[in-house]
Enzyme design. Structure first.
Site, PDB file in Angstrom:
ATOM      1  N   ALA A 190     -31.275  24.504 -20.294  1.00  0.00           N
ATOM      2  CA  ALA A 190     -33.212  25.740 -20.841  1.00  0.00           C
ATOM      3  C   ALA A 190     -32.084  26.983 -21.080  1.00  0.00           C
ATOM      4  O   ALA A 190     -30.794  27.471 -20.488  1.00  0.00           O
ATOM      5  CB  ALA A 190     -33.821  25.879 -19.419  1.00  0.00           C
ATOM      6  N   PRO A 191     -32.621  27.691 -21.768  1.00  0.00           N
ATOM      7  CA  PRO A 191     -32.615  29.227 -22.167  1.00  0.00           C
ATOM      8  C   PRO A 191     -33.191  29.719 -21.742  1.00  0.00           C
ATOM      9  O   PRO A 191     -33.874  30.340 -20.444  1.00  0.00           O
ATOM     10  CB  PRO A 191     -33.295  29.519 -23.933  1.00  0.00           C
ATOM     11  CG  PRO A 191     -34.821  28.744 -23.580  1.00  0.00           C
ATOM     12  CD  PRO A 191     -34.235  27.878 -22.389  1.00  0.00           C
ATOM     13  N   TRP A 192     -32.417  31.446 -22.023  1.00  0.00           N
ATOM     14  CA  TRP A 192     -32.757  32.870 -20.979  1.00  0.00           C
ATOM     15  C   TRP A 192     -33.746  33.119 -21.264  1.00  0.00           C
ATOM     16  O   TRP A 192     -34.151  34.737 -20.613  1.00  0.00           O
ATOM     17  CB  TRP A 192     -31.051  33.910 -21.192  1.00  0.00           C
ATOM     18  CG  TRP A 192     -30.217  34.404 -22.652  1.00  0.00           C
ATOM     19  CD1 TRP A 192     -29.864  33.485 -23.314  1.00  0.00           C
ATOM     20  CD2 TRP A 192     -32.262  35.269 -23.515  1.00  0.00           C
ATOM     21  NE1 TRP A 192     -29.733  33.729 -24.578  1.00  0.00           N
ATOM     22  CE2 TRP A 192     -30.396  34.744 -25.160  1.00  0.00           C
ATOM     23  CE3 TRP A 192     -32.339  35.542 -23.555  1.00  0.00           C
ATOM     24  CZ2 TRP A 192     -30.717  35.621 -25.986  1.00  0.00           C
ATOM     25  CZ3 TRP A 192     -33.217  36.184 -24.969  1.00  0.00           C
ATOM     26  CH2 TRP A 192     -32.113  36.482 -26.134  1.00  0.00           C
ATOM     27  N   LYS A 216     -30.315  22.902 -16.254  1.00  0.00           N
ATOM     28  CA  LYS A 216     -29.091  23.550 -15.844  1.00  0.00           C
ATOM     29  C   LYS A 216     -30.228  25.346 -16.477  1.00  0.00           C
ATOM     30  O   LYS A 216     -30.194  25.030 -17.962  1.00  0.00           O
ATOM     31  CB  LYS A 216     -27.589  23.745 -17.116  1.00  0.00           C
ATOM     32  CG  LYS A 216     -26.617  24.353 -16.829  1.00  0.00           C
ATOM     33  CD  LYS A 216     -26.002  24.142 -17.839  1.00  0.00           C
ATOM     34  CE  LYS A 216     -25.883  25.282 -19.211  1.00  0.00           C
ATOM     35  NZ  LYS A 216     -26.102  26.860 -19.199  1.00  0.00           N
ATOM     36  N   PRO A 217     -29.544  26.582 -16.196  1.00  0.00           N
ATOM     37  CA  PRO A 217     -30.427  27.396 -17.002  1.00  0.00           C
ATOM     38  C   PRO A 217     -29.532  28.237 -17.646  1.00  0.00           C
ATOM     39  O   PRO A 217     -28.214  27.836 -17.127  1.00  0.00           O
ATOM     40  CB  PRO A 217     -31.141  28.206 -15.354  1.00  0.00           C
ATOM     41  CG  PRO A 217     -30.521  27.562 -13.766  1.00  0.00           C
ATOM     42  CD  PRO A 217     -30.120  26.435 -14.667  1.00  0.00           C
ATOM     43  N   GLU A 219     -27.121  30.823 -17.655  1.00  0.00           N
ATOM     44  CA  GLU A 219     -26.215  31.635 -16.461  1.00  0.00           C
ATOM     45  C   GLU A 219     -26.315  33.314 -16.881  1.00  0.00           C
ATOM     46  O   GLU A 219     -26.242  33.386 -15.236  1.00  0.00           O
ATOM     47  CB  GLU A 219     -24.617  31.547 -16.595  1.00  0.00           C
ATOM     48  CG  GLU A 219     -23.721  31.457 -18.148  1.00  0.00           C
ATOM     49  CD  GLU A 219     -23.974  30.749 -18.926  1.00  0.00           C
ATOM     50  OE1 GLU A 219     -23.097  30.708 -19.761  1.00  0.00           O
ATOM     51  OE2 GLU A 219     -24.793  30.055 -19.088  1.00  0.00           O
ATOM     52  N   SER A 270     -30.990  27.478 -29.274  1.00  0.00           N
ATOM     53  CA  SER A 270     -30.588  27.709 -31.049  1.00  0.00           C
ATOM     54  C   SER A 270     -29.834  26.103 -31.661  1.00  0.00           C
ATOM     55  O   SER A 270     -29.483  24.804 -31.011  1.00  0.00           O
ATOM     56  CB  SER A 270     -29.259  28.568 -31.406  1.00  0.00           C
ATOM     57  OG  SER A 270     -27.722  27.957 -30.952  1.00  0.00           O
ATOM     58  N   ALA A 272     -27.707  25.663 -33.659  1.00  0.00           N
ATOM     59  CA  ALA A 272     -26.537  25.277 -33.341  1.00  0.00           C
ATOM     60  C   ALA A 272     -25.944  24.454 -32.591  1.00  0.00           C
ATOM     61  O   ALA A 272     -25.009  23.801 -33.002  1.00  0.00           O
ATOM     62  CB  ALA A 272     -25.425  26.751 -34.436  1.00  0.00           C
ATOM     63  N   GLU A 291     -35.979  21.672 -29.049  1.00  0.00           N
ATOM     64  CA  GLU A 291     -36.586  22.147 -29.107  1.00  0.00           C
ATOM     65  C   GLU A 291     -35.763  23.575 -29.713  1.00  0.00           C
ATOM     66  O   GLU A 291     -34.951  24.523 -28.993  1.00  0.00           O
ATOM     67  CB  GLU A 291     -37.711  23.188 -28.177  1.00  0.00           C
ATOM     68  CG  GLU A 291     -38.505  23.911 -28.464  1.00  0.00           C
ATOM     69  CD  GLU A 291     -38.601  25.075 -28.548  1.00  0.00           C
ATOM     70  OE1 GLU A 291     -37.537  25.846 -29.825  1.00  0.00           O
ATOM     71  OE2 GLU A 291     -38.712  25.909 -27.420  1.00  0.00           O
ATOM     72  N   CYS A 325     -38.805  32.030 -30.163  1.00  0.00           N
ATOM     73  CA  CYS A 325     -38.917  31.083 -30.763  1.00  0.00           C
ATOM     74  C   CYS A 325     -40.011  31.775 -31.821  1.00  0.00           C
ATOM     75  O   CYS A 325     -39.686  31.315 -33.023  1.00  0.00           O
ATOM     76  CB  CYS A 325     -37.601  29.678 -30.775  1.00  0.00           C
ATOM     77  SG  CYS A 325     -39.039  29.360 -28.972  1.00  0.00           S
ATOM     78  N   GLU A 424     -32.485  33.938 -38.125  1.00  0.00           N
ATOM     79  CA  GLU A 424     -33.366  34.001 -37.218  1.00  0.00           C
ATOM     80  C   GLU A 424     -32.753  34.955 -36.015  1.00  0.00           C
ATOM     81  O   GLU A 424     -31.179  34.866 -36.270  1.00  0.00           O
ATOM     82  CB  GLU A 424     -33.559  32.719 -35.830  1.00  0.00           C
ATOM     83  CG  GLU A 424     -34.720  33.102 -34.555  1.00  0.00           C
ATOM     84  CD  GLU A 424     -34.274  31.716 -33.319  1.00  0.00           C
ATOM     85  OE1 GLU A 424     -34.948  31.730 -33.626  1.00  0.00           O
ATOM     86  OE2 GLU A 424     -33.411  30.834 -33.929  1.00  0.00           O
TER      87      GLU A 424
END
Length: 536
Positions: A190-192, A216-217, A219, A270, A272, A291, A325, A424
């Site tokens: 997951a992202p921040w 895994k969130p 860090e 992202s 990438a 996503e 996003c 972005e």
């Protein structure tokens, strides 16, 4: 989910008044650490949650969670190593048979209890999310936390509705039916930008369908993911069903995605990094849900309500400081409305109050980090060579200088193929471009590699319907931008990835389909056997 409020519409202040207001907002915020992070003691044992308990990471390295509004360290923890990932996957594998074998009603009851536990801790979650992300409390209290509670409640109900196709005699001699079954252990990253909501979007459909999960969130922002897993356990969800490993992408993330005990990978982040995740996951033939990035167009036709469009543009581009996003990033405005739209949107942006996330009057908090603030600023500085910065385009001075703040920014006159339009940015920046014909507006909206979300603004139902059909995106709003609800899917097209979060459609990602076929004839020598041996 509850949708965020729009930006205020009063007359813009002068720069001097605005700076004073920012300083006041910062000074009024609660500065005591216990008030900002009342749940700190619940995370004292470490930032890894494996088999129902917190542990310390074994990588030998530590990481700090930093308050982006001040740069102050608020929580330090030991990062996960590969051994922690292995332990979490082993715990999830051990828990899978029992959880997958639970009845839909049992899983539903557990999720209902989970929703109640989280609702009872709503203020703790809101403060932890604001602290680690820099989100204003009104955003976490009114959007992130209640939206997450609603998500749990939705999946508590949806867990009872996981059916396959009805039985039928499709061959004439057999009865067929379809079973929808869990996949196994899900490894999610997951992202921040929305740590709590992303934890929910990953965990809930997975476990409602009978899977177990290792998440895994990011860090930078593990606090609410860990509190979320604790709340799940406190609600009676069995140990090992929900596990959290908090480590770097290069170590913990890559081990999780490539782990042979993980049956599926879900990643939000992202484009990438998504390519790298796909590369690792496909090497072990895992199912993948991605996503990825977005560059959402905001198409304003000449019959649109100007006030509605301008308010929508400000709210849609600045939510979460633009770190969304699906945020509005490219406004295409039909030429008769273009100048008025630029003026009105700039005026509204100038009323937005930057300040301490915990201060009552704050509309916009900092970006996630000074590095992200500097990245956004660099995009804007490069754009100055070929475009006009109408408002914003700088970091505030004075009381907010120590934080990762950046002023709401409106840019006009950029070329369609320029970096500021195509890439972005992930910050409080909106670019406005004119168009002449409807064909041109829709073509420009589709002219990036992405396809996550978009909006169209018109009072003509035929024009609006055309936009929904022809704009290439997983979500198209009409006369609004950003609202999401638990019952409807979220996911993109093209370089924005594939698969859906939320809604019953997300179960397509987290279940596998089994065809079961019963012979109804009780005949030993069947007619089709002659294709292998013997005659009719």
């Amino acid at each position: 989910m509850h949708e965020p409020g729009s930006a205020p519409s009063q007359t813009p202040d002068t720069a001097g008044v605005r700076d004073t207001r920012e300083a006041t907002a910062a000074a009024d915020g609660a500065t005591d650490a216990p008030g900002r992070f009342p749940a700190r003691e619940r995370l004292a044992a470490g930032a890894q949650f494996v088999a129902g308990r917190l542990t310390r990471g074994t990588s030998g390295r530590t990481h700090a969670v930093v308050d982006p509004s001040s740069g102050a360290e608020v929580y330090r923890y030991e990062l996960a190593g590969t051994d922690d990932v292995d332990a979490a996957v082993a715990a999830a594998r051990a828990a899978f048979p029992g959880w997958a074998g639970a009845t839909p009603g049992e899983r539903s009851d557990a999720l209902h209890r989970f929703a109640a536990v989280l609702a009872g801790r709503a203020e703790d979650f809101a403060r932890a999310e604001s602290l680690q992300c820099g989100k204003p409390l009104k955003l976490t209290r009114e959007f992130d936390v209640p939206g997450t509670v609603d998500n749990i409640a939705f999946f508590a109900g949806a867990a009872r509705h996981l059916q396959g196709q009805s039985a039928g005699e499709y061959s004439g001699d057999h009865t067929s039916y379809v079973r929808r079954e869990p996949i196994g252990v899900v490894g999610s990253i997951a992202p921040w930008n929305y740590p709590l909501q992303m934890a929910a979007w990953k965990i809930l459909p997975a476990i409602a369908a009978g899977n177990t999960i290792v998440l895994k969130p990011a860090e930078l922002t593990p606090l609410t993911s860990l509190l979320f897993a604790q709340a799940a356990t406190d609600a009676g969800i069995p140990d090992g069903v929900v596990n959290i490993v908090t480590g770097t992408g290069a170590e913990a993330g890559e081990r999780l995605v490539s782990h042979p005990g993980v049956a599926m990978t879900s990643f939000t982040g992202s484009t990438a990094v998504g390519r790298r995740v796909a590369e690792l996951a496909t090497a072990t033939v895992k199912r993948i849900h991605l996503e990825l990035g977005g560059k959402a167009p905001f198409v304003v036709f000449d019959d649109a309500d100007l006030e509605a469009a301008a308010h929508g543009a400000v709210a849609g581009s600045l939510i979460n400081s633009g770190q969304d996003c699906t945020a509005a990033t490219r406004a295409y405005v039909q030429r008769p409305l273009y100048d008025a739209f630029v003026d009105r949107t700039a005026a509204l942006m100038e009323t937005v109050r930057l300040g301490d996330p915990f201060a009552p009057g704050t509309d916009l908090g900092p970006l996630i980090s000074h590095a992200q603030r500097d990245r956004v600023a660099a995009f804007v500085e490069r754009a100055r060579a070929h475009a006009r910065v109408v408002t914003g385009g700088e970091a505030p001075r004075g009381a907010l200088e120590s934080g990762a703040y950046y002023r709401p920014t409106l840019i006009a006159g950029a070329a369609q193929d320029s970096e500021i339009v195509q890439s972005e940015i992930f910050g409080p920046v909106l670019v406005v471009l004119p168009f002449d014909t409807d064909d041109e507006g829709i073509a420009l909206a589709n002219d990036t590699p992405y396809g996550l979300a978009a909006s169209a603004w018109s009072r003509d139902v035929y024009r609006a319907n055309r936009a929904t059909r022809e704009i290439t995106a997983g979500c198209v709003w009409i006369n609004d931008h950003i609202p999401i609800i638990s019952e409807m899917p979220h996911g993109g097209y093209r370089a924005s990835g594939f698969g859906k979060d939320m809604s019953a459609y997300s179960f397509e990602e987290y279940t596998q389909i089994k065809h079961v076929m019963f012979d109804n004839t009780a005949v030993a020598a069947k007619d089709w056997h002659r294709t292998v041996f013997g005659d009719r």
